[in-house]
Design an enzyme around this catalytic site. Structure first.
Site, PDB file in Angstrom:
ATOM      1  CD  GLU A  95      18.634  71.242  17.019  1.00 52.86           C
ATOM      2  OE1 GLU A  95      19.812  71.561  16.934  1.00 52.86           O
ATOM      3  OE2 GLU A  95      17.731  71.815  16.409  1.00 52.86           O
ATOM      4  CB  CYS A 356       8.650  78.841  15.820  1.00 50.62           C
ATOM      5  SG  CYS A 356       8.084  78.976  17.486  1.00 50.62           S
TER       6      CYS A 356
END
Ligand code: SF4
Length: 362
Positions: A95, A356
């Site tokens: 990703e 995150c």
């Protein structure tokens, strides 16, 4: 120079191309042509490189198969963030995240546009930070230098950004899947390639490598030669004591504790206006108390440090909770009062699980 996997077209520097082509009785300047074609002109097939004789193109096609990642999925957030699922040549998936940002002046007028790409250095991750979704995947494999470079070129192309031109506002952060320092050689090689002026020409000062804190590699990074300037390093601290850090980040065990980690940070060579950056993920009731802030202050004493606070982003079934806004602010105030520049990282792409610690290929 770190080792490179054989037949890694996108992981080679111009001089390395020159040496290889020279061995095929071609003049050295051909190396620059090949590098430019791959990185600036996005060459897809060797047969299109018509400046080279046919037999050289055929040999290149046989020895250096060109693999560019394929975008398997794009998921867009309401805040402009886009999360990409990229397929590699062997079917492995990673990703990456695109984070656009407008910078405004005091009157609210747009000053400039900034683009950040958050990229992966491994497929999955072996480090097992307890608060991170990527950790649930385990490590599938490390990316080669060429795959890291190809990932960046793919994202630049997707956003109409031309390698070599006007990329001085592009930020690159190694904060996607993986621990960059467990794939050290390939990450360093990819950075060298991506910062070449004949290629993407990314600015080293706009590249940040984030590590969970592998002490021996932090030391090595401090000694590493980067001809175009040393990129930034961010160390994930996330705890105020050894016992707490060991629980949150099992990799902490056996490395000499916070003392060794911070000693390695102190050895990093810093320019006159540079700081060692620490990332600190705040987990409600775990490491977000003022006592934690005080212990962090005591640990960082004497270090030219900057702290980025990240309020934990909820991820799947992980047994943590996001901190209250007030405790994040209080933590920040306490560090600032203690003399440490402290920033709160604005969460991006939470609605698409691109923030995150949320990248897990879903
Ligand atoms: S936070 Fe980074 S190093 Fe830790 S498990 Fe997640 S991807 Fe790996």
């Amino acid at each position: 120079m770190p080792a490179v996997a054989p037949a890694e077209a996108l992981g080679l520097e111009p001089e390395e191309w020159s040496s290889r082509l020279e061995a095929w009785a071609l003049p050295r300047y051909r190396g620059q042509q090949v590098f430019r074609a791959l990185h600036q002109e996005r060459l897809e097939v060797w047969s299109d490189l018509r400046q080279l004789p046919l037999d050289a193109r055929e040999r290149l096609a046989a020895d250096f198969p060109l693999h560019r990642p394929r975008i398997a999925r794009r998921i867009a957030s309401a805040d402009g963030t886009i999360r990409y699922l990229l397929s590699l040549a062997d079917g492995e998936q990673i990703e990456a995240v695109y984070l656009p940002d407008e910078v405004f002046d005091a009157a609210g007028a747009p000053l400039r546009r900034r683009t950040t790409f958050c990229i992966s250095s491994q497929a999955g991750c072996a480090v097992n930070c307890q608060f991170c979704m990527t950790a649930t995947l385990g490590l599938r494999r490390s990316l080669t230098a060429g795959e890291i470079v190809a990932q960046v070129l793919c994202l630049l192309g997707e956003h109409g950004l031309c390698p070599g031109r006007g990329l001085d506002r592009v930020n690159l952060v190694f904060m996607g899947m993986g621990e960059p320092f467990l794939n050290y050689d390939n990450v360093v090689r990819a950075i060298r390639v991506l910062t070449r002026p004949e290629g993407a020409a990314l600015a080293p000062r706009r590249i940040t490598v984030s590590t969970a804190g592998i002490v021996e590699k932090i030391r090595r990074w401090g000694r590493e030669e980067f001809p175009r300037g040393r990129p930034n390093l961010a160390i994930s601290l996330n705890a105020s004591s050894d016992e707490q850090r060991q629980r949150l980040m099992p990799l902490h065990r056996g490395q000499g504790g916070l003392e060794a980690l911070l000693a390695a940070a102190r050895e990093l060579p810093l320019g006159p206006r540079e700081y060692v950056t620490f990332e600190y993920v705040l987990l409600a009731g775990v490491n977000d108390q003022l006592g934690d802030a005080d212990r962090v202050l005591a640990r960082l004493g004497g270090l030219r440090a900057k702290v980025n606070l990240i309020a934990w982003n909820a991820g799947g079934s992980l047994p943590f909770a996001a901190p209250e806004r007030e405790s994040v602010l209080a933590f920040q105030r306490r560090l600032i009062a203690g003399g440490i520049a402290t920033y709160i990282r604005r969460p991006r792409g939470r609605d698409i699980y691109a923030a995150c610690g949320q990248l897990a290929k879903s």
